[in-house]
Motif scaffolding. Structure first.
Motif, PDB file in Angstrom:
ATOM      1  N   LEU A   1      -1.277 -15.652  -2.467  1.00 55.79           N
ATOM      2  CA  LEU A   1      -0.465 -16.851  -2.279  1.00 55.79           C
ATOM      3  C   LEU A   1      -1.316 -18.017  -1.798  1.00 55.79           C
ATOM      4  N   VAL A   2      -0.796 -19.214  -2.031  1.00 54.87           N
ATOM      5  CA  VAL A   2      -1.387 -20.441  -1.487  1.00 54.87           C
ATOM      6  C   VAL A   2      -0.348 -21.035  -0.556  1.00 54.87           C
ATOM      7  N   LYS A   3      -0.733 -21.262   0.695  1.00 52.48           N
ATOM      8  CA  LYS A   3       0.237 -21.669   1.705  1.00 52.48           C
ATOM      9  C   LYS A   3       0.118 -23.147   2.037  1.00 52.48           C
ATOM     10  N   GLY A   4       1.300 -23.822   2.120  1.00 45.28           N
ATOM     11  CA  GLY A   4       1.342 -25.203   2.568  1.00 45.28           C
ATOM     12  C   GLY A   4       1.604 -25.263   4.052  1.00 45.28           C
ATOM     13  N   SER A   5       2.051 -26.389   4.552  1.00 45.76           N
ATOM     14  CA  SER A   5       2.254 -26.549   5.994  1.00 45.76           C
ATOM     15  C   SER A   5       3.409 -25.713   6.502  1.00 45.76           C
ATOM     16  N   SER A   6       4.479 -25.575   5.723  1.00 48.91           N
ATOM     17  CA  SER A   6       5.620 -24.795   6.182  1.00 48.91           C
ATOM     18  C   SER A   6       6.240 -23.972   5.072  1.00 48.91           C
ATOM     19  N   PHE A   7       5.567 -23.898   3.938  1.00 54.67           N
ATOM     20  CA  PHE A   7       6.134 -23.146   2.838  1.00 54.67           C
ATOM     21  C   PHE A   7       5.032 -22.641   1.913  1.00 54.67           C
ATOM     22  N   ILE A   8       5.418 -21.722   1.065  1.00 56.02           N
ATOM     23  CA  ILE A   8       4.493 -21.192   0.087  1.00 56.02           C
ATOM     24  C   ILE A   8       4.440 -22.148  -1.090  1.00 56.02           C
ATOM     25  N   ASP A   9       3.259 -22.730  -1.354  1.00 54.93           N
ATOM     26  CA  ASP A   9       3.118 -23.688  -2.442  1.00 54.93           C
ATOM     27  C   ASP A   9       3.087 -23.010  -3.801  1.00 54.93           C
ATOM     28  N   ALA A  10       2.379 -21.899  -3.900  1.00 62.85           N
ATOM     29  CA  ALA A  10       2.220 -21.288  -5.212  1.00 62.85           C
ATOM     30  C   ALA A  10       1.634 -19.900  -5.097  1.00 62.85           C
ATOM     31  N   LEU A  11       1.878 -19.119  -6.130  1.00 60.29           N
ATOM     32  CA  LEU A  11       1.136 -17.875  -6.296  1.00 60.29           C
ATOM     33  C   LEU A  11      -0.203 -18.228  -6.913  1.00 60.29           C
ATOM     34  N   SER A  12      -1.259 -17.577  -6.451  1.00 59.94           N
ATOM     35  CA  SER A  12      -2.558 -17.868  -7.038  1.00 59.94           C
ATOM     36  C   SER A  12      -2.596 -17.398  -8.485  1.00 59.94           C
ATOM     37  N   THR A  13      -1.743 -16.444  -8.799  1.00 55.54           N
ATOM     38  CA  THR A  13      -1.560 -16.027 -10.190  1.00 55.54           C
ATOM     39  C   THR A  13      -0.118 -15.617 -10.359  1.00 55.54           C
ATOM     40  N   LEU A  14       0.453 -15.921 -11.519  1.00 58.08           N
ATOM     41  CA  LEU A  14       1.832 -15.531 -11.765  1.00 58.08           C
ATOM     42  C   LEU A  14       1.913 -14.192 -12.487  1.00 58.08           C
ATOM     43  N   ASP A  15       0.771 -13.555 -12.661  1.00 58.56           N
ATOM     44  CA  ASP A  15       0.777 -12.217 -13.225  1.00 58.56           C
ATOM     45  C   ASP A  15       1.341 -11.251 -12.195  1.00 58.56           C
ATOM     46  N   THR A  16       1.878 -10.148 -12.652  1.00 58.20           N
ATOM     47  CA  THR A  16       2.390  -9.129 -11.742  1.00 58.20           C
ATOM     48  C   THR A  16       1.228  -8.531 -10.966  1.00 58.20           C
ATOM     49  N   VAL A  17       1.397  -8.455  -9.663  1.00 57.15           N
ATOM     50  CA  VAL A  17       0.344  -7.922  -8.797  1.00 57.15           C
ATOM     51  C   VAL A  17       0.740  -6.538  -8.317  1.00 57.15           C
ATOM     52  N   ALA A  18      -0.122  -5.581  -8.517  1.00 54.89           N
ATOM     53  CA  ALA A  18       0.155  -4.221  -8.052  1.00 54.89           C
ATOM     54  C   ALA A  18      -0.125  -4.151  -6.560  1.00 54.89           C
ATOM     55  N   LEU A  19       0.866  -3.749  -5.787  1.00 57.12           N
ATOM     56  CA  LEU A  19       0.713  -3.644  -4.342  1.00 57.12           C
ATOM     57  C   LEU A  19       0.458  -2.184  -3.987  1.00 57.12           C
ATOM     58  N   GLU A  20      -0.787  -1.837  -3.807  1.00 59.85           N
ATOM     59  CA  GLU A  20      -1.144  -0.469  -3.495  1.00 59.85           C
ATOM     60  C   GLU A  20      -1.719  -0.407  -2.094  1.00 59.85           C
ATOM     61  N   ASN A  21      -1.322   0.609  -1.357  1.00 61.31           N
ATOM     62  CA  ASN A  21      -1.873   0.817  -0.019  1.00 61.31           C
ATOM     63  C   ASN A  21      -2.460   2.216   0.022  1.00 61.31           C
ATOM     64  N   PRO A  22      -3.766   2.322  -0.018  1.00 63.75           N
ATOM     65  CA  PRO A  22      -4.384   3.646  -0.060  1.00 63.75           C
ATOM     66  C   PRO A  22      -4.301   4.393   1.265  1.00 63.75           C
ATOM     67  N   LEU A  23      -3.859   3.721   2.326  1.00 65.02           N
ATOM     68  CA  LEU A  23      -3.777   4.351   3.639  1.00 65.02           C
ATOM     69  C   LEU A  23      -2.352   4.835   3.864  1.00 65.02           C
ATOM     70  N   ASP A  24      -2.188   6.137   3.981  1.00 75.08           N
ATOM     71  CA  ASP A  24      -0.857   6.730   4.044  1.00 75.08           C
ATOM     72  C   ASP A  24      -0.286   6.684   5.454  1.00 75.08           C
ATOM     73  N   PHE A  25       0.978   6.306   5.556  1.00 80.64           N
ATOM     74  CA  PHE A  25       1.717   6.426   6.805  1.00 80.64           C
ATOM     75  C   PHE A  25       2.123   7.890   6.946  1.00 80.64           C
ATOM     76  N   PRO A  26       2.044   8.455   8.156  1.00 76.25           N
ATOM     77  CA  PRO A  26       2.407   9.865   8.321  1.00 76.25           C
ATOM     78  C   PRO A  26       3.808  10.161   7.791  1.00 76.25           C
ATOM     79  N   ALA A  27       3.970  11.349   7.233  1.00 77.15           N
ATOM     80  CA  ALA A  27       5.260  11.737   6.654  1.00 77.15           C
ATOM     81  C   ALA A  27       6.361  11.657   7.701  1.00 77.15           C
ATOM     82  N   ILE A  28       7.488  11.096   7.300  1.00 72.58           N
ATOM     83  CA  ILE A  28       8.621  10.936   8.204  1.00 72.58           C
ATOM     84  C   ILE A  28       9.893  10.899   7.370  1.00 72.58           C
ATOM     85  N   ILE A  29      10.948  11.486   7.865  1.00 72.26           N
ATOM     86  CA  ILE A  29      12.216  11.504   7.142  1.00 72.26           C
ATOM     87  C   ILE A  29      12.731  10.073   6.990  1.00 72.26           C
ATOM     88  N   GLY A  30      13.002   9.690   5.744  1.00 72.17           N
ATOM     89  CA  GLY A  30      13.477   8.338   5.470  1.00 72.17           C
ATOM     90  C   GLY A  30      12.398   7.401   4.980  1.00 72.17           C
TER      91      GLY A  30
END
Length: 255
Positions: free
Chosen positions: A53-82
């Motif tokens: 993202l590109v941020k303005g003074s109080s709002f998001i001005d634009a996405l740096s790219t309008l392509d779909t961005v894959a949000l991957e987190n390789p660091l696993d949160f410990p298993a928990i119900i829910g």
């Protein structure tokens, strides 16, 4: 179920496409997604740091790219119900706070009695240790304010220090500090706590100290207090959990 970060980004992609990249206010994102503004701000700042993202003074001005961005987190949160259901958003926020660049953000965890707040915080601490989010993992202290109902002065000395001793925020600056049931403190002392957290954050920025502070409270804490936190996690009550999770919890506790 999509996590909070993915939901925010999906909403921004849709809105910025509609308005030809004219910007989206943070408050508008929070209202549209039914999220608290501090939580949205934390996610947006993370997306800005990632260059999405590109941020303005109080709002998001634009996405740096309008392509779909894959949000991957390789660091696993410990298993928990829910984890893929009612706690999905809570886990996303916990991860964002703990993995914040250079130092973890202070977190306020709100829940009703019997909602598993201590258990969830234990998983947060496990995640922080696994991902080296604290400088000195051997430093850990849990303070349950309910243990000091008849000794409030002792609790205040422990939290904020005295002429002869440092505050717990100074002692555990590079470790993990969990202060639970903070709602029993008078309003003036809640404000002192916020002041200490602000001071601690400045010290973290100045000296790049990696530590984690988690504050626990019931869901009735004032907005004045909760709005001071960059990350607020609201845990669902047992009653509001899906039936499948209730059955899993019953099997877990009685197995």
């Amino acid at each position: 179920m999509k996590g909070a970060k993915a939901l925010v980004l999906e909403y921004l992609e849709q809105e910025l496409l509609k308005n030809n990249n004219q910007g989206v206010e943070t408050q508008a994102v929070a209202i549209a997604l039914g999220m608290q503004r501090p939580n949205v701000s934390t996610i947006l700042n993370q997306l800005v740091k990632e260059g999405i993202l590109v941020k303005g003074s109080s709002f998001i001005d634009a996405l740096s790219t309008l392509d779909t961005v894959a949000l991957e987190n390789p660091l696993d949160f410990p298993a928990i119900i829910g984890e893929n259901g009612s706690l999905s958003t809570a886990i996303q926020l916990a991860q964002a706070a703990i993995l914040y660049p250079n130092y973890a953000l202070p977190v306020l965890v709100l829940s009703e009695i019997g909602s598993g707040r201590t258990y969830f915080v234990d998983k947060m601490m496990e995640f922080a240790l696994q991902n080296h989010a604290v400088e000195q993992p051997h430093l850990f202290q849990k303070i349950n304010c309910l243990d000091y109902l008849d000794a409030l002065d002792d609790l205040l000395h422990l939290l904020f220090g005295s002429d002869t001793s440092a505050s717990v925020f100074e002692k555990i600056a590079e470790g993990i500090l969990f202060i639970d049931n903070i709602h029993i403190l008078p309003l003036a002392d809640q404000n002192r706590l916020i002041s200490w957290l602000n001071h601690r954050e400045k010290e973290q920025k100045r000296h790049q100290k990696k530590g984690l502070v988690i504050i626990g409270s019931d869901a009735k804490i004032s907005d004045h207090f909760s709005n001071k936190f960059p990350v607020v996690i609201q845990l669902p009550s047992y009653v509001n959990r899906p039936i499948s999770e209730k059955l899993e919890l019953l099997n877990y506790f009685f197995s």
